[in-house]
Design an enzyme around this catalytic site. Structure first.
Site, PDB file in Angstrom:
ATOM      1  N   CYS A 144       0.803  -1.232   0.000  1.00  0.00           N
ATOM      2  CA  CYS A 144       0.000   0.000   0.000  1.00  0.00           C
ATOM      3  C   CYS A 144       0.836   1.283   0.000  1.00  0.00           C
ATOM      4  CB  CYS A 144      -0.951  -0.004   1.185  1.00  0.00           C
ATOM      5  SG  CYS A 144      -2.099  -1.393   1.103  1.00  0.00           S
ATOM      6  N   HIS A 183      -3.471   7.260   1.857  1.00  0.00           N
ATOM      7  CA  HIS A 183      -3.802   5.926   1.354  1.00  0.00           C
ATOM      8  C   HIS A 183      -5.230   5.617   1.793  1.00  0.00           C
ATOM      9  CE1 HIS A 183      -3.975   1.757   0.587  1.00  0.00           C
ATOM     10  NE2 HIS A 183      -3.834   1.383   1.848  1.00  0.00           N
ATOM     11  N   ASN A 202     -10.013  -0.628  -0.774  1.00  0.00           N
ATOM     12  CA  ASN A 202      -8.552  -0.458  -0.702  1.00  0.00           C
ATOM     13  C   ASN A 202      -7.914  -1.125  -1.926  1.00  0.00           C
ATOM     14  OD1 ASN A 202      -5.836  -0.621  -0.135  1.00  0.00           O
ATOM     15  ND2 ASN A 202      -6.091  -1.384   1.967  1.00  0.00           N
TER      16      ASN A 202
END
Ligand code: UT7
Length: 311
Positions: A112, A241, A268
Protein backbone atom coordinates in the site's frame (compact mmCIF):
# COMPACT_ATOMS: atom_id res chain seq x y z
CA UNK A 1 15.41 21.12 -10.49
CA UNK A 2 11.58 20.82 -10.39
CA UNK A 3 10.53 17.19 -10.61
CA UNK A 4 6.96 15.96 -10.39
CA UNK A 5 3.99 14.22 -11.93
CA UNK A 6 2.61 14.80 -15.43
CA UNK A 7 -0.93 13.48 -15.89
CA UNK A 8 -2.56 10.42 -14.35
CA UNK A 9 -4.27 7.62 -16.27
CA UNK A 10 -6.59 5.20 -14.52
CA UNK A 11 -8.30 1.87 -15.07
CA UNK A 12 -10.95 0.28 -12.89
CA UNK A 13 -12.67 -2.96 -13.91
CA UNK A 14 -16.31 -2.71 -14.93
CA UNK A 15 -17.72 -5.20 -12.42
CA UNK A 16 -18.83 -3.72 -9.11
CA UNK A 17 -19.44 -5.69 -5.92
CA UNK A 18 -21.60 -3.76 -3.44
CA UNK A 19 -21.85 -4.35 0.31
CA UNK A 20 -25.27 -5.90 -0.31
CA UNK A 21 -23.68 -8.33 -2.80
CA UNK A 22 -21.13 -9.28 -0.13
CA UNK A 23 -23.85 -9.86 2.44
CA UNK A 24 -25.07 -12.70 0.20
CA UNK A 25 -21.57 -14.25 0.21
CA UNK A 26 -20.49 -13.93 3.88
CA UNK A 27 -22.10 -13.09 7.23
CA UNK A 28 -21.96 -9.28 6.96
CA UNK A 29 -24.14 -6.31 6.04
CA UNK A 30 -23.94 -2.83 4.50
CA UNK A 31 -24.37 -1.08 7.87
CA UNK A 32 -21.37 -2.92 9.44
CA UNK A 33 -19.08 -2.45 6.44
CA UNK A 34 -19.92 1.22 5.85
CA UNK A 35 -19.77 2.25 9.51
CA UNK A 36 -16.44 0.43 10.14
CA UNK A 37 -14.69 1.23 6.85
CA UNK A 38 -16.56 3.87 4.82
CA UNK A 39 -16.62 1.45 1.87
CA UNK A 40 -19.82 1.11 -0.23
CA UNK A 41 -18.53 -0.83 -3.24
CA UNK A 42 -15.38 -2.11 -4.94
CA UNK A 43 -14.46 -2.88 -8.58
CA UNK A 44 -13.38 -6.44 -9.27
CA UNK A 45 -11.45 -7.64 -12.32
CA UNK A 46 -12.58 -10.53 -14.51
CA UNK A 47 -10.99 -13.90 -13.69
CA UNK A 48 -9.02 -13.79 -16.96
CA UNK A 49 -8.00 -10.14 -16.53
CA UNK A 50 -4.45 -9.81 -15.16
CA UNK A 51 -2.53 -7.14 -13.28
CA UNK A 52 -0.66 -6.52 -16.55
CA UNK A 53 -3.92 -6.11 -18.51
CA UNK A 54 -5.05 -3.51 -15.98
CA UNK A 55 -1.62 -1.79 -16.09
CA UNK A 56 -1.76 -1.54 -19.89
CA UNK A 57 -5.32 -0.18 -19.77
CA UNK A 58 -4.25 2.58 -17.35
CA UNK A 59 -1.26 3.50 -19.55
CA UNK A 60 -3.58 3.69 -22.59
CA UNK A 61 -5.83 6.01 -20.58
CA UNK A 62 -2.78 8.15 -19.72
CA UNK A 63 -1.86 8.36 -23.42
CA UNK A 64 -5.42 9.28 -24.44
CA UNK A 65 -5.78 12.00 -21.81
CA UNK A 66 -2.38 13.67 -22.30
CA UNK A 67 -0.06 14.93 -24.99
CA UNK A 68 2.59 12.41 -23.94
CA UNK A 69 4.54 10.57 -26.62
CA UNK A 70 4.97 7.28 -24.80
CA UNK A 71 8.02 6.49 -26.95
CA UNK A 72 9.87 9.26 -25.04
CA UNK A 73 9.65 7.28 -21.80
CA UNK A 74 13.11 6.00 -20.77
CA UNK A 75 12.28 3.93 -17.65
CA UNK A 76 9.26 1.92 -16.46
CA UNK A 77 8.61 1.02 -12.82
CA UNK A 78 5.50 -0.78 -11.62
CA UNK A 79 4.38 -1.11 -8.03
CA UNK A 80 2.44 -4.33 -7.55
CA UNK A 81 2.12 -7.29 -5.20
CA UNK A 82 -0.16 -9.21 -7.54
CA UNK A 83 2.08 -10.01 -10.57
CA UNK A 84 0.51 -12.90 -12.44
CA UNK A 85 3.99 -14.33 -13.09
CA UNK A 86 7.03 -14.38 -10.80
CA UNK A 87 8.86 -12.95 -13.78
CA UNK A 88 8.99 -11.20 -16.20
CA UNK A 89 7.87 -8.11 -14.34
CA UNK A 90 4.60 -6.33 -15.13
CA UNK A 91 6.79 -3.38 -16.17
CA UNK A 92 8.54 -5.56 -18.78
CA UNK A 93 5.21 -6.81 -20.15
CA UNK A 94 3.97 -3.22 -20.41
CA UNK A 95 7.19 -2.29 -22.22
CA UNK A 96 6.58 -5.14 -24.68
CA UNK A 97 3.01 -3.95 -25.34
CA UNK A 98 4.10 -0.34 -25.82
CA UNK A 99 6.97 -1.43 -28.10
CA UNK A 100 9.62 0.75 -26.44
CA UNK A 101 12.83 -1.22 -26.90
CA UNK A 102 15.96 -1.02 -24.75
CA UNK A 103 14.77 0.79 -21.66
CA UNK A 104 15.15 -0.49 -18.10
CA UNK A 105 12.05 -1.69 -16.32
CA UNK A 106 11.24 -3.48 -13.09
CA UNK A 107 8.57 -4.01 -10.42
CA UNK A 108 8.64 -3.05 -6.77
CA UNK A 109 6.38 -4.46 -4.04
CA UNK A 110 5.94 -2.10 -1.10
CA UNK A 111 2.18 -2.92 -1.11
CA UNK A 112 0.00 0.00 0.00
CA UNK A 113 2.98 2.39 0.28
CA UNK A 114 3.88 1.72 -3.38
CA UNK A 115 2.92 5.15 -4.71
CA UNK A 116 5.23 7.09 -2.39
CA UNK A 117 8.02 4.55 -2.93
CA UNK A 118 7.64 4.98 -6.72
CA UNK A 119 7.91 8.75 -6.42
CA UNK A 120 11.06 8.43 -4.27
CA UNK A 121 12.67 5.99 -6.72
CA UNK A 122 11.72 7.89 -9.89
CA UNK A 123 12.84 11.23 -8.48
CA UNK A 124 16.24 9.84 -7.41
CA UNK A 125 16.76 8.24 -10.82
CA UNK A 126 16.07 11.57 -12.51
CA UNK A 127 18.32 13.50 -10.11
CA UNK A 128 21.15 11.00 -10.65
CA UNK A 129 20.85 11.19 -14.46
CA UNK A 130 19.72 7.55 -14.81
CA UNK A 131 16.37 8.61 -16.28
CA UNK A 132 14.55 11.63 -17.69
CA UNK A 133 10.95 10.48 -18.13
CA UNK A 134 9.80 7.63 -15.90
CA UNK A 135 6.53 5.80 -16.56
CA UNK A 136 5.21 4.80 -13.12
CA UNK A 137 2.38 2.29 -12.73
CA UNK A 138 0.48 1.14 -9.63
CA UNK A 139 -1.51 -1.95 -10.63
CA UNK A 140 -3.12 -4.29 -8.12
CA UNK A 141 -5.54 -7.19 -8.49
CA UNK A 142 -6.25 -7.81 -4.82
CA UNK A 143 -9.32 -9.89 -5.64
CA UNK A 144 -6.82 -12.73 -6.31
CA UNK A 145 -5.34 -12.36 -2.80
CA UNK A 146 -8.66 -12.32 -0.99
CA UNK A 147 -10.36 -15.29 0.61
CA UNK A 148 -13.94 -14.59 -0.45
CA UNK A 149 -15.21 -16.65 2.51
CA UNK A 150 -13.36 -14.50 5.11
CA UNK A 151 -15.55 -11.56 6.16
CA UNK A 152 -12.62 -9.96 8.02
CA UNK A 153 -10.76 -9.20 4.79
CA UNK A 154 -12.94 -9.71 1.71
CA UNK A 155 -14.94 -6.54 2.40
CA UNK A 156 -11.86 -4.31 2.33
CA UNK A 157 -10.17 -4.62 -1.04
CA UNK A 158 -10.72 -3.81 -4.72
CA UNK A 159 -8.85 -3.89 -8.05
CA UNK A 160 -7.46 -0.90 -9.97
CA UNK A 161 -4.49 0.45 -11.91
CA UNK A 162 -3.06 3.93 -12.34
CA UNK A 163 -0.24 5.26 -14.54
CA UNK A 164 1.62 8.56 -14.48
CA UNK A 165 4.84 10.15 -15.69
CA UNK A 166 7.51 11.49 -13.34
CA UNK A 167 9.74 14.06 -15.06
CA UNK A 168 11.38 17.48 -14.86
CA UNK A 169 9.10 20.50 -15.33
CA UNK A 170 5.97 18.44 -14.70
CA UNK A 171 2.53 19.41 -16.01
CA UNK A 172 0.41 18.35 -13.01
CA UNK A 173 2.30 18.89 -9.75
CA UNK A 174 5.80 19.30 -8.35
CA UNK A 175 7.16 16.98 -5.67
CA UNK A 176 8.44 19.18 -2.83
CA UNK A 177 9.66 16.19 -0.81
CA UNK A 178 9.05 12.47 -0.49
CA UNK A 179 10.07 10.40 2.53
CA UNK A 180 9.92 6.62 2.85
CA UNK A 181 10.50 4.15 5.67
CA UNK A 182 9.59 0.74 6.98
CA UNK A 183 9.84 -1.79 9.79
CA UNK A 184 9.88 -5.51 9.00
CA UNK A 185 9.23 -6.43 12.63
CA UNK A 186 5.57 -5.79 11.76
CA UNK A 187 5.65 -8.28 8.87
CA UNK A 188 3.23 -10.69 10.61
CA UNK A 189 0.60 -7.98 11.08
CA UNK A 190 -0.32 -7.70 7.40
CA UNK A 191 0.76 -10.48 5.08
CA UNK A 192 -0.28 -13.16 2.62
CA UNK A 193 -0.36 -16.77 3.82
CA UNK A 194 0.04 -19.73 1.47
CA UNK A 195 -3.00 -22.03 1.69
CA UNK A 196 -3.04 -25.81 1.20
CA UNK A 197 -4.61 -25.13 -2.20
CA UNK A 198 -1.45 -23.21 -3.17
CA UNK A 199 -3.31 -19.89 -3.22
CA UNK A 200 -2.05 -16.93 -1.18
CA UNK A 201 -4.59 -15.03 0.93
CA UNK A 202 -4.33 -11.76 2.85
CA UNK A 203 -4.28 -12.03 6.61
CA UNK A 204 -4.30 -9.02 8.88
CA UNK A 205 -4.22 -8.04 12.54
CA UNK A 206 -6.81 -5.31 11.92
CA UNK A 207 -6.37 -3.37 15.15
CA UNK A 208 -2.55 -3.30 14.97
CA UNK A 209 -2.69 -2.10 11.36
CA UNK A 210 -5.36 0.46 12.20
CA UNK A 211 -3.47 2.00 15.15
CA UNK A 212 -0.10 1.91 13.36
CA UNK A 213 -1.59 3.53 10.25
CA UNK A 214 -3.00 6.45 12.26
CA UNK A 215 0.20 7.02 14.28
CA UNK A 216 2.68 6.56 11.44
CA UNK A 217 0.77 8.49 8.74
CA UNK A 218 0.41 11.38 11.21
CA UNK A 219 4.19 11.33 11.88
CA UNK A 220 5.02 11.07 8.18
CA UNK A 221 2.93 14.12 7.29
CA UNK A 222 4.55 16.20 10.04
CA UNK A 223 8.06 15.12 8.94
CA UNK A 224 7.57 15.73 5.22
CA UNK A 225 6.08 19.19 5.92
CA UNK A 226 8.91 20.11 8.30
CA UNK A 227 11.48 18.97 5.73
CA UNK A 228 9.80 21.25 3.17
CA UNK A 229 9.57 24.25 5.58
CA UNK A 230 5.78 24.18 5.36
CA UNK A 231 3.46 24.41 8.34
CA UNK A 232 0.45 22.10 8.62
CA UNK A 233 -1.76 25.21 8.24
CA UNK A 234 -0.29 25.83 4.79
CA UNK A 235 -1.40 22.40 3.53
CA UNK A 236 -4.71 22.57 1.63
CA UNK A 237 -5.62 18.89 1.45
CA UNK A 238 -4.74 15.50 2.90
CA UNK A 239 -5.05 12.62 0.42
CA UNK A 240 -3.97 9.57 2.41
CA UNK A 241 -3.80 5.93 1.35
CA UNK A 242 -7.48 4.97 1.08
CA UNK A 243 -7.88 1.88 3.29
CA UNK A 244 -10.50 2.89 5.81
CA UNK A 245 -12.45 6.16 6.26
CA UNK A 246 -12.04 5.95 10.06
CA UNK A 247 -8.24 5.81 9.74
CA UNK A 248 -8.28 8.81 7.39
CA UNK A 249 -10.62 10.82 9.64
CA UNK A 250 -8.42 10.13 12.68
CA UNK A 251 -5.29 11.30 10.84
CA UNK A 252 -7.08 14.38 9.47
CA UNK A 253 -8.38 15.32 12.94
CA UNK A 254 -4.95 14.95 14.54
CA UNK A 255 -3.34 17.12 11.85
CA UNK A 256 -6.16 19.62 11.41
CA UNK A 257 -6.10 19.14 7.61
CA UNK A 258 -9.19 18.41 5.51
CA UNK A 259 -9.11 14.90 4.01
CA UNK A 260 -10.31 13.83 0.58
CA UNK A 261 -11.74 10.30 0.33
CA UNK A 262 -12.97 8.07 -2.47
CA UNK A 263 -12.61 4.76 -0.59
CA UNK A 264 -16.42 4.48 -0.69
CA UNK A 265 -16.26 3.79 -4.44
CA UNK A 266 -13.21 1.50 -4.75
CA UNK A 267 -12.27 -0.02 -1.37
CA UNK A 268 -8.55 -0.46 -0.70
CA UNK A 269 -6.72 -0.86 -4.03
CA UNK A 270 -3.30 -0.95 -2.33
CA UNK A 271 -0.64 1.11 -4.16
CA UNK A 272 -3.26 2.48 -6.59
CA UNK A 273 -5.37 4.31 -3.99
CA UNK A 274 -3.49 7.62 -3.79
CA UNK A 275 -3.10 8.27 -7.54
CA UNK A 276 -6.74 7.22 -8.00
CA UNK A 277 -7.78 9.71 -5.31
CA UNK A 278 -5.56 12.46 -6.80
CA UNK A 279 -7.21 11.80 -10.17
CA UNK A 280 -10.76 11.97 -8.78
CA UNK A 281 -10.01 15.03 -6.62
CA UNK A 282 -8.67 16.89 -9.70
CA UNK A 283 -11.63 15.79 -11.82
CA UNK A 284 -14.10 16.96 -9.17
CA UNK A 285 -12.30 20.32 -8.81
CA UNK A 286 -11.39 19.58 -5.19
CA UNK A 287 -7.72 20.23 -6.03
CA UNK A 288 -7.10 23.52 -7.81
CA UNK A 289 -3.94 25.20 -9.11
CA UNK A 290 -1.64 26.36 -6.30
CA UNK A 291 -2.90 23.77 -3.80
CA UNK A 292 -0.49 22.03 -1.47
CA UNK A 293 -1.47 18.36 -1.05
CA UNK A 294 0.08 15.84 1.33
CA UNK A 295 -0.24 12.07 0.82
CA UNK A 296 0.87 9.59 3.50
CA UNK A 297 0.63 5.79 3.22
CA UNK A 298 1.26 2.64 5.23
CA UNK A 299 1.32 -0.90 3.90
CA UNK A 300 2.36 -4.49 4.48
CA UNK A 301 5.97 -4.82 5.64
CA UNK A 302 5.30 -2.41 7.28
CA UNK A 303 6.30 0.08 4.64
CA UNK A 304 5.37 3.73 4.84
CA UNK A 305 6.05 7.19 3.51
CA UNK A 306 4.60 10.54 2.54
CA UNK A 307 4.89 13.02 -0.29
CA UNK A 308 4.17 16.75 -0.40
CA UNK A 309 2.86 17.91 -3.78
CA UNK A 310 2.51 21.46 -5.08
CA UNK A 311 -0.21 21.73 -7.74
O1 UT7 B 1 -3.72 -0.75 3.67
C1 UT7 B 1 -3.56 -1.19 4.98
C2 UT7 B 1 -4.44 -2.38 5.07
N1 UT7 B 1 -5.49 -2.48 5.99
C3 UT7 B 1 -6.04 -1.54 6.77
O2 UT7 B 1 -5.73 -0.41 6.84
C4 UT7 B 1 -7.17 -2.01 7.65
C5 UT7 B 1 -6.93 -1.68 9.09
N2 UT7 B 1 -7.96 -2.20 9.97
C6 UT7 B 1 -9.26 -1.89 9.87
O3 UT7 B 1 -9.66 -1.14 9.00
C7 UT7 B 1 -10.21 -2.46 10.89
O4 UT7 B 1 -9.48 -3.08 11.91
C8 UT7 B 1 -11.24 -3.45 10.27
C9 UT7 B 1 -12.20 -2.71 9.38
C10 UT7 B 1 -10.53 -4.52 9.49
C11 UT7 B 1 -12.04 -4.11 11.39
O5 UT7 B 1 -12.74 -3.12 12.15
P1 UT7 B 1 -12.77 -3.21 13.73
O6 UT7 B 1 -13.62 -2.10 14.19
O7 UT7 B 1 -11.33 -3.23 14.19
O8 UT7 B 1 -13.52 -4.57 13.99
P2 UT7 B 1 -12.96 -5.86 14.75
O9 UT7 B 1 -11.92 -6.54 13.93
O10 UT7 B 1 -12.60 -5.45 16.13
O11 UT7 B 1 -14.25 -6.76 14.79
C12 UT7 B 1 -15.38 -6.43 15.60
C13 UT7 B 1 -16.42 -7.50 15.41
C14 UT7 B 1 -15.89 -8.92 15.61
O12 UT7 B 1 -16.91 -9.67 16.25
P3 UT7 B 1 -16.81 -9.99 17.84
O13 UT7 B 1 -15.51 -10.74 17.99
O14 UT7 B 1 -16.78 -8.65 18.50
O15 UT7 B 1 -18.03 -10.79 18.08
C15 UT7 B 1 -15.74 -9.43 14.20
O16 UT7 B 1 -15.86 -10.84 14.11
O17 UT7 B 1 -16.94 -7.45 14.09
C16 UT7 B 1 -16.87 -8.76 13.49
N3 UT7 B 1 -16.65 -8.61 12.06
C17 UT7 B 1 -17.65 -8.44 11.18
N4 UT7 B 1 -18.99 -8.35 11.33
C18 UT7 B 1 -19.74 -8.16 10.24
C19 UT7 B 1 -15.47 -8.60 11.39
N5 UT7 B 1 -15.69 -8.43 10.08
C20 UT7 B 1 -17.02 -8.31 9.92
C21 UT7 B 1 -17.87 -8.12 8.82
N6 UT7 B 1 -19.20 -8.03 9.01
N7 UT7 B 1 -17.38 -8.00 7.56
Amino acid sequence: MKIGISHIGIYVPEKIITNDDLSKMVDTNDEWIFSRTGIKQRHIARKDETTTDMAIASVKDLITKSNINIQDVDFIICSTVTNEQQFPSVAALVQKELKIPNIPCFDVGPACAGFVYLLAIAESFIKSGLAKKVLCICSEKFSDLVDWTDRNTCILFGDASTAFIVEENPETCTILNTIIGGDGTYSDSLQTIKQESGEHFVQMEGTTVFKSAVRIMDEQVRTVCEKSNKSLEEVDLLIPHQANARIMTSVADRLGIKAYMNVQNYGNTSSATIPLALFDAMKEGVITKGDLVVSPALGGGFTWGATLLQF
